[in-house]
Design a protein around this motif. Structure first.
Motif, short mmCIF file in Angstrom:
data_model
loop_
_atom_site.label_atom_id
_atom_site.label_comp_id
_atom_site.label_asym_id
_atom_site.label_seq_id
_atom_site.Cartn_x
_atom_site.Cartn_y
_atom_site.Cartn_z
N GLN A 19 -6.40 10.84 -7.99
CA GLN A 19 -7.63 10.48 -7.30
C GLN A 19 -8.14 9.10 -7.70
O GLN A 19 -9.01 8.55 -7.04
CB GLN A 19 -8.70 11.52 -7.57
N ALA A 20 -7.63 8.54 -8.76
CA ALA A 20 -8.09 7.23 -9.21
C ALA A 20 -7.59 6.14 -8.27
O ALA A 20 -6.50 6.21 -7.73
CB ALA A 20 -7.57 6.97 -10.62
N SER A 21 -8.44 5.15 -8.06
CA SER A 21 -8.07 4.03 -7.18
C SER A 21 -7.26 3.01 -7.97
O SER A 21 -7.49 2.80 -9.16
CB SER A 21 -9.32 3.37 -6.63
N SER A 22 -6.37 2.35 -7.28
CA SER A 22 -5.56 1.32 -7.91
C SER A 22 -6.38 0.04 -8.07
O SER A 22 -7.41 -0.16 -7.41
CB SER A 22 -4.32 1.03 -7.07
N ALA A 23 -5.91 -0.83 -8.94
CA ALA A 23 -6.57 -2.12 -9.13
C ALA A 23 -6.61 -2.90 -7.82
O ALA A 23 -7.60 -3.57 -7.51
CB ALA A 23 -5.86 -2.92 -10.22
N GLN A 24 -5.54 -2.82 -7.03
CA GLN A 24 -5.49 -3.52 -5.75
C GLN A 24 -6.53 -2.96 -4.77
O GLN A 24 -7.15 -3.71 -4.02
CB GLN A 24 -4.09 -3.44 -5.15
N ALA A 25 -6.73 -1.64 -4.81
CA ALA A 25 -7.73 -1.04 -3.92
C ALA A 25 -9.13 -1.55 -4.26
O ALA A 25 -9.94 -1.82 -3.36
CB ALA A 25 -7.69 0.48 -4.03
N TRP A 26 -9.44 -1.71 -5.55
CA TRP A 26 -10.74 -2.25 -5.95
C TRP A 26 -10.88 -3.71 -5.51
O TRP A 26 -11.94 -4.13 -5.05
CB TRP A 26 -10.95 -2.14 -7.45
N LYS A 27 -9.82 -4.49 -5.65
CA LYS A 27 -9.85 -5.89 -5.21
C LYS A 27 -10.07 -5.98 -3.71
O LYS A 27 -10.83 -6.82 -3.23
CB LYS A 27 -8.55 -6.60 -5.59
N ASP A 28 -9.40 -5.11 -2.95
CA ASP A 28 -9.56 -5.09 -1.50
C ASP A 28 -10.98 -4.72 -1.11
O ASP A 28 -11.55 -5.31 -0.18
CB ASP A 28 -8.56 -4.13 -0.85
N LEU A 29 -11.57 -3.76 -1.82
CA LEU A 29 -12.95 -3.38 -1.54
C LEU A 29 -13.89 -4.54 -1.85
O LEU A 29 -14.79 -4.85 -1.06
CB LEU A 29 -13.35 -2.14 -2.35
N ASP A 30 -13.68 -5.21 -2.99
CA ASP A 30 -14.52 -6.36 -3.34
C ASP A 30 -14.45 -7.44 -2.26
O ASP A 30 -15.48 -8.03 -1.89
CB ASP A 30 -14.10 -6.95 -4.69
N LYS A 31 -13.26 -7.69 -1.73
CA LYS A 31 -13.10 -8.69 -0.66
C LYS A 31 -13.83 -8.26 0.60
O LYS A 31 -14.48 -9.07 1.26
CB LYS A 31 -11.62 -8.91 -0.35
N ALA A 32 -13.74 -6.97 0.95
CA ALA A 32 -14.40 -6.46 2.15
C ALA A 32 -15.92 -6.55 2.01
O ALA A 32 -16.62 -6.92 2.96
CB ALA A 32 -13.97 -5.01 2.41
N VAL A 33 -16.43 -6.21 0.84
CA VAL A 33 -17.87 -6.28 0.60
C VAL A 33 -18.35 -7.72 0.75
O VAL A 33 -19.32 -7.99 1.47
CB VAL A 33 -18.22 -5.73 -0.81
N LEU A 34 -17.68 -8.64 0.11
CA LEU A 34 -18.09 -10.04 0.18
C LEU A 34 -17.99 -10.58 1.60
O LEU A 34 -18.93 -11.22 2.10
CB LEU A 34 -17.25 -10.90 -0.77
#
Length: 104
Positions: A19-34
């Motif tokens: 269930q843990a998100s990958s480091a890439q998934a967090w980076k993708d979310l950060d890009k989408a938020v910005l």
């Protein structure tokens, strides 16, 4: 009994890792938020101030403080700030003027 406990513990750990998100998934979310917040902004030359604040999944929002300049002629290019809320579930961003905040 001990074997059953080890099997249950191993299964629980595997489920938690799945269930843990990958480091890439967090980076993708950060890009989408910005990207969403910058697009929703009404300011010109807008940039984030610091990092986003990620609320837990019960809330489902990230918050970003933005800074730029007012585009209206009568504002004389005055600096302005906005607070952006990004809803992770829908991928939508909303901004509101927040000039009263004074970041350090």
């Amino acid at each position: 009994m001990k074997t059953a406990f080890v099997v249950l513990l191993t299964a629980a750990c595997a489920i938690g890792q799945a269930q843990a998100s990958s480091a890439q998934a967090w980076k993708d979310l950060d890009k989408a938020v910005l990207a969403g917040c910058l697009k929703a902004s009404q300011l010109k030359d807008v940039k984030p101030v610091g990092n986003s604040a990620r609320f837990d999944d019960r809330t489902g929002f990230d918050a970003v403080l933005l800074q730029g300049h007012y585009p209206q002629k009568h504002m004389n290019n005055r600096q302005g700030r906005e607070l952006c809320l990004y809803e992770r579930k829908t991928g939508t961003a909303s901004v509101t003027e927040w000039d009263s905040i004074q970041p350090r």
